[in-house]
Design a protein around this motif. Structure first.
Motif: not given
Length: 303
Positions: A7-9, A14-15, A29-31, A35-38
């Protein structure tokens, strides 16, 4: 140490990645694909990104993902605003999470931190402690509590270690725009009046970067089981909104009492972070005024 973050994104994930990188760790980092990587755009060249749907992946894919990992922080879950609390998707998240735990421990990952929620507890007027009674009132909270209970037993069977940081209310950069703080900021920046309840609900709010540092502190410690990650400070929603109105100079747009109260909304949700503090020394680094000012500045830069 190389650390896997699922759920890294996401908002919290992300934090967590930023906090781990700041501590000198390597991050896998896995997602889910597509999914959006913004939220990870500033970290693209600093993390090892894997696109995988944790909740649909087979055993081989999960073991490969966990290969060579010294710690897994599992932040993935379906938390679509307005939907997730009673969504049956929580069942897939529950079963997928337990499958991840099993394969990670079998792959040699010694320790996992999975994210829980304060709503696993029975609500009470005094601060919630890890020893407080549990009584989830939503499918989401029940699935989280079930993950802790079953995951803890699975850890004993497979010789793994599981810590369960329970999160309370968060705010900060990258939050979904439909949630309370960003929605207030967007409306006040646009000069639009915001209908609100009287706002007497008491909540425990924590800046998401402080929440991430608390999660990481728990993950890197020897703590087992549930541990609260929260400020330990109570603030009325009315006061939070008023502080935002002051920062933006538009307190006149806050329409307290113009919206009917949600009768199912608990009057108080406040946590006790003493277990985490006493073991790790963790403390939030931002006061509420500082955190809100930083959050407003972040949103202003993007409007």
């Amino acid at each position: 140490m190389k650390i896997l973050v699922t759920g890294a994104a996401g908002f919290v994930g992300s934090h967590i990645c930023r906090d781990l990188l700041a501590r000198g760790h390597e991050v896998r980092a896995a997602d889910r694909p597509g999914c959006s990587l913004t939220r990870l755009s500033d970290l693209a060249d600093r993390v090892e990104l894997h696109e995988v749907d944790i909740f649909q992946a087979d055993e081989k894919a999960l073991q490969e993902l966990a290969g060579g990992i010294g710690l897994c922080i599992h932040a993935a879950w379906n938390v679509t605003p307005g939907v997730y609390l009673q969504s049956t998707d929580n069942l897939a998240c529950l079963s997928g999470t337990l499958r991840l735990f099993e394969q990670a421990w079998k792959a040699g990952v010694p320790r996992i931190a999975g994210l829980g929620t304060c709503f696993e507890y029975r609500m009470q007027p005094t601060p919630l402690q890890e020893s407080s009674p549990v009584a989830p009132q939503t499918l989401y909270a029940a699935a989280k509590l079930s993950t802790l209970c079953t995951g803890g037993q699975l850890a004993h069977v497979l010789g793994g270690s599981l810590v369960w940081p329970r999160l309370f209310y968060m705010y900060g950069p990258h939050e979904n725009a439909s949630r309370l703080v960003p929605d207030l900021i967007a409306n006040l920046l646009a000069g639009q009046r915001v209908p609100l309840t009287e706002g007497h609900q008491v909540r425990d709010f924590l800046h998401v970067a402080d929440a991430a540092s608390g999660i990481v502190a728990a993950a890197l410690s020897d703590l087992e089981g549930a541990v609260n990650v929260c400020s330990g400070s109570a603030i009325q929603v009315r006061d939070l909104a008023t502080q935002l109105g002051t920062v933006l100079g538009r307190s006149d747009l806050l329409g307290f009492g113009e919206r009917a109260p949600n009768l199912q909304d608990p009057p108080a949700v406040v946590g006790d972070p003493d277990r985490l503090r006493s073991v790790t020394g963790w403390r939030p680094t931002r006061t509420m005024p500082e955190g809100l000012q930083q959050t407003v500045a972040w949103w202003k830069a993007r409007v």
